[in-house]
Write a protein that holds these residues in place. Structure first.
Motif, short mmCIF file in Angstrom:
data_model
loop_
_atom_site.label_atom_id
_atom_site.label_comp_id
_atom_site.label_asym_id
_atom_site.label_seq_id
_atom_site.Cartn_x
_atom_site.Cartn_y
_atom_site.Cartn_z
N ASP A 1 -7.10 5.36 6.37
CA ASP A 1 -8.50 5.11 6.75
C ASP A 1 -8.85 3.62 6.79
O ASP A 1 -9.99 3.24 7.05
N GLY A 2 -7.83 2.76 6.53
CA GLY A 2 -8.04 1.32 6.67
C GLY A 2 -8.65 0.63 5.48
O GLY A 2 -8.92 -0.58 5.54
N THR A 3 -8.86 1.33 4.36
CA THR A 3 -9.44 0.68 3.18
C THR A 3 -8.40 -0.11 2.40
O THR A 3 -8.75 -0.93 1.56
N ARG A 4 -7.13 0.15 2.65
CA ARG A 4 -6.07 -0.72 2.11
C ARG A 4 -5.40 -1.38 3.31
O ARG A 4 -4.64 -0.76 4.05
N ASP A 5 -5.71 -2.66 3.48
CA ASP A 5 -5.23 -3.35 4.68
C ASP A 5 -4.69 -4.74 4.39
O ASP A 5 -4.55 -5.56 5.30
N SER A 6 -4.39 -5.03 3.12
CA SER A 6 -3.92 -6.36 2.77
C SER A 6 -2.46 -6.34 2.37
O SER A 6 -1.93 -5.32 1.94
N GLY A 7 -1.82 -7.49 2.52
CA GLY A 7 -0.43 -7.61 2.11
C GLY A 7 0.52 -7.73 3.28
O GLY A 7 0.17 -7.46 4.44
N LEU A 8 1.76 -8.13 2.96
CA LEU A 8 2.77 -8.40 3.98
C LEU A 8 3.06 -7.22 4.88
O LEU A 8 3.26 -7.36 6.08
N ASN A 9 3.14 -6.02 4.29
CA ASN A 9 3.59 -4.85 5.05
C ASN A 9 2.47 -3.85 5.32
O ASN A 9 2.75 -2.71 5.71
N SER B 1 0.28 -3.60 7.71
CA SER B 1 0.16 -3.11 9.09
C SER B 1 1.18 -2.01 9.38
O SER B 1 0.88 -1.06 10.10
N ILE B 2 2.37 -2.14 8.79
CA ILE B 2 3.40 -1.10 8.97
C ILE B 2 2.91 0.20 8.35
O ILE B 2 2.97 1.27 8.96
N MET B 3 2.42 0.10 7.11
CA MET B 3 1.98 1.31 6.40
C MET B 3 0.75 1.93 7.05
O MET B 3 0.61 3.16 7.07
N MET B 4 -0.13 1.13 7.57
CA MET B 4 -1.32 1.66 8.23
C MET B 4 -0.92 2.43 9.49
O MET B 4 -1.48 3.49 9.78
#
Length: 202
Positions: free
Chosen positions: A167-175, A177-180
């Motif tokens: 749902d995009g509420t966790r969107d920080s960190g190196l990876n 974008s991959i996890m999203m």
């Protein structure tokens, strides 16, 4: 002689990178505040929604602690806890928790087959890649890439994070974008199955 010195310096640099920059013994001294939620050594959180911190990977842990301290990754329960810690303190904490053994949970037997299929083979029809590709077939992660050790993690926590990526509420960190991208293709049933499977993976 210059080549020899350069080789020694490079070798020492690579060794330091391989072992991380943190001191586990120093980290243990600062870890007491973490035990209230994550348990002693980060091994047995008081609630399933809290993560086990043990053996997650030093690079991953350090990156997450840095994100939390900077408020780039918002975790209300941790507000202010890291404010007075230096960068070295965060590295030491990461090294300490990574040095602790992950205690594996118990997967739901009814979800093992579906979870194993998704973890090991993904879902070709919907474009979901196998989790094992980044997190290792045994759930040990990939330390140089900063992919966390997943095997044994609390199912409730894994499920919560996959939904947060989706749902995009966790969107920080190196990876992130991959996890999203991966989580966007997962159904609730798939998240439940793979989270359960991960909790019993060793």
């Amino acid at each position: 002689m210059k080549k020899l010195i350069a080789g020694v310096v490079l070798g020492l640099g690579l060794t330091a990178m391989a072992h991380g920059a943190g001191d586990p013994q120093a980290g243990e001294q600062n870890a007491a505040v973490c035990a209230g939620c994550h348990g002693q050594g980060g091994q047995k959180p008081v609630m399933g929604v809290y993560p086990k911190l043990s053996e997650l990977g030093e690079r991953y842990l350090y990156n997450q602690l840095t994100l939390i301290k900077s408020k780039e990754r918002m975790i209300p329960e941790m507000t202010g806890l890291l404010d007075n810690m230096s960068d070295q303190d965060l590295q030491d904490l990461a090294a300490y928790f990574d040095s602790q053994e992950m205690i594996v949970s118990q997967a739901d037997p009814d979800l093992v087959d579906a979870g194993a299929q998704l973890y090991r083979g993904g879902n070709l029809a919907t474009g979901v890649p196998a989790c094992a590709g980044c997190h290792n077939p045994q759930g040990k992660g990939n330390e140089p890439a900063g992919y966390p050790h997943l095997g044994g993690q609390n199912a409730e926590y894994v499920s919560k994070q996959l939904k947060a990526y989706r749902d995009g509420t966790r969107d920080s960190g190196l990876n992130a974008s991959i996890m999203m991208d991966v989580a966007a293709k997962l159904t609730d049933a798939e998240i439940e199955a793979v989270s359960s499977y991960i909790s019993g993976l060793n």
